[in-house]
Design a protein around this motif. Structure first.
Motif, mmCIF file in Angstrom:
data_model
loop_
_atom_site.group_PDB
_atom_site.id
_atom_site.type_symbol
_atom_site.label_atom_id
_atom_site.label_comp_id
_atom_site.label_asym_id
_atom_site.label_seq_id
_atom_site.Cartn_x
_atom_site.Cartn_y
_atom_site.Cartn_z
ATOM 1 N N PRO A 25 -0.090 2.421 5.135
ATOM 2 C CA PRO A 25 -0.464 3.799 4.786
ATOM 3 C C PRO A 25 -1.666 4.259 5.608
ATOM 4 O O PRO A 25 -2.689 3.573 5.665
ATOM 5 N N ALA A 33 -1.532 10.527 2.681
ATOM 6 C CA ALA A 33 -1.179 9.329 3.448
ATOM 7 C C ALA A 33 0.317 9.268 3.736
ATOM 8 O O ALA A 33 1.142 9.660 2.905
ATOM 9 N N ASP A 34 0.641 8.773 4.913
ATOM 10 C CA ASP A 34 2.013 8.465 5.311
ATOM 11 C C ASP A 34 2.023 7.063 5.908
ATOM 12 O O ASP A 34 1.010 6.595 6.445
ATOM 13 N N SER A 45 -5.325 3.659 4.817
ATOM 14 C CA SER A 45 -5.743 4.744 3.928
ATOM 15 C C SER A 45 -6.228 4.189 2.594
ATOM 16 O O SER A 45 -5.762 3.151 2.124
ATOM 17 N N THR A 50 1.493 7.170 -0.789
ATOM 18 C CA THR A 50 1.941 7.926 0.371
ATOM 19 C C THR A 50 2.764 9.118 -0.114
ATOM 20 O O THR A 50 3.271 9.116 -1.239
#
Length: 355
Positions: A25, A33-34, A45, A50
């Motif tokens: 993340p 977050a991704d 993150s 996410t």
């Protein structure tokens, strides 16, 4: 149990990420977050969740399934799949890990097996991360999922369990793939006492118990009451604001419906057949040549929630296909969500149940 200090976690990521693809993340430009592939400079993150779950790694949003060309009456087909290399996904939350089990039951444990999905599952190692700060929208405990990773229910611990406690990341392997990960990572890890993890687990459990939706009442969601719930008056009310946008299905870690489309490339590459995510909330999802059996958003909304809370658990030994991640609560533009449905079912007087 093994550990590494939090200030050295980047060195562990580098050790793993230089040997095989590693995803973790990472904050995007909106502060959320991704999952992103590790490379130097990428930072883990601190966000709890996410935007979309790690489902994408095993069931991608779009997927090239087959290509075929036609020359006269002769059709030549080409399978575009190549052997995948092993990869690691770090920072999967316990609820999302259970989401894999929900999808596995359909794509791996029923005939025919989805070979596209299986190929990715076979090569992916999932490292779960306990939830030190559960959000107010989380309700995984309603389904018996342990955010502290103290107990494993329906795969919540993943291949490797990880805890952040006392300034360190602690790791514990749970599967053969987990043991292989530890073998690769062991030069960066040190033996550790589990006392800090035990304290962290207790703290997470205490926080989870105080969440507003920690123990939603599911007592009426029983097979004997299926038709009563289906025909209940609640659906008119809970569906009236729904836009049919499909946001809830696209952020959900367990939604697995898809469409298959053919695209003519207009070149010598011929026609590409693509699988892409679909949503039961769309008005054309059940459109057939002569009829659409779900005429209004009421029917479409009812289908989504009945599947999560009734149809799926009836077919899979009581396992709900909602994991309480809270993404639909956070993402719906009109604040319609599964928590409201659960409460509406419990409060209505036209459904039986044990209470």
């Amino acid at each position: 149990m093994l550990s590494i200090t939090a200030d050295k976690i980047d060195s562990l990521f580098e050790l793993i990420g230089t040997k095989q693809p590693l995803y973790l993340p990472v904050d995007n430009n909106t502060g959320k977050a991704d999952f992103k592939k590790w490379e130097k400079g990428v930072k883990l993150s601190s966000n709890l969740k996410t935007v979309r779950s790690a489902k994408d790694f095993f069931f991608p949003k779009t997927e090239h399934m087959v290509s075929y060309t036609m020359k006269g009456k002769e059709i030549t087909m080409e399978d575009p799949r190549k052997e995948l290399e092993d990869f690691v996904v770090f920072g999967v939350r316990p609820c999302d890990a259970v989401g894999f089990t929900v999808i596995d039951n359909v794509y791996l444990n029923m005939n025919p097996v989805d070979s596209y999905y299986k190929n990715r599952r076979d090569h992916g190692t999932v490292i779960t991360l306990a939830c030190n700060e559960p959000a107010k929208t989380c309700f995984c405990s309603t389904y018996g999922i342990d955010a502290s990773l103290d107990t494993d229910k329906n795969g919540s611990k993943g291949d490797v369990s990880c805890w952040l406690a006392d300034g360190k990341y602690f790791f514990e392997a749970n599967t053969d793939k987990g043991n292989k990960f530890v073998e690769v990572a062991k030069s960066a890890l040190a033996d550790a006492d589990a006392a800090a993890v035990a304290a962290a687990k207790k703290d997470i459990k205490d926080k989870t118990e105080k969440l507003p939706f920690a123990h939603l009442d599911l007592s009426k969601f029983q097979g004997k009451d299926m038709l009563k719930i289906f025909n209940s008056k609640i659906w008119d009310k809970v569906s009236e604001a729904c836009l049919g946008c499909g946001t809830c299905t696209y952020v959900c870690p367990t939604c697995m419906c898809f469409d298959v489309r053919d695209f003519d490339t207009g070149t010598e590459k011929g026609i590409r057949q693509i699988r892409c995510w679909d949503s039961c909330m769309y008005n054309d999802f059940t459109q057939m040549a002569a009829e659409n059996p779900r005429h209004t958003q009421k029917e479409r909304s009812r289908q989504r929630f009945m599947h999560k809370l009734m149809y799926y658990p009836m077919a899979h030994e009581g396992l709900f296909s909602c994991v309480g991640c809270g993404r639909c609560l956070e993402s719906c533009p009109v604040n319609m969500n599964i928590v409201k449905v659960i409460k509406a079912v419990q409060e209505t007087d036209d459904i039986g149940g044990d209470k």
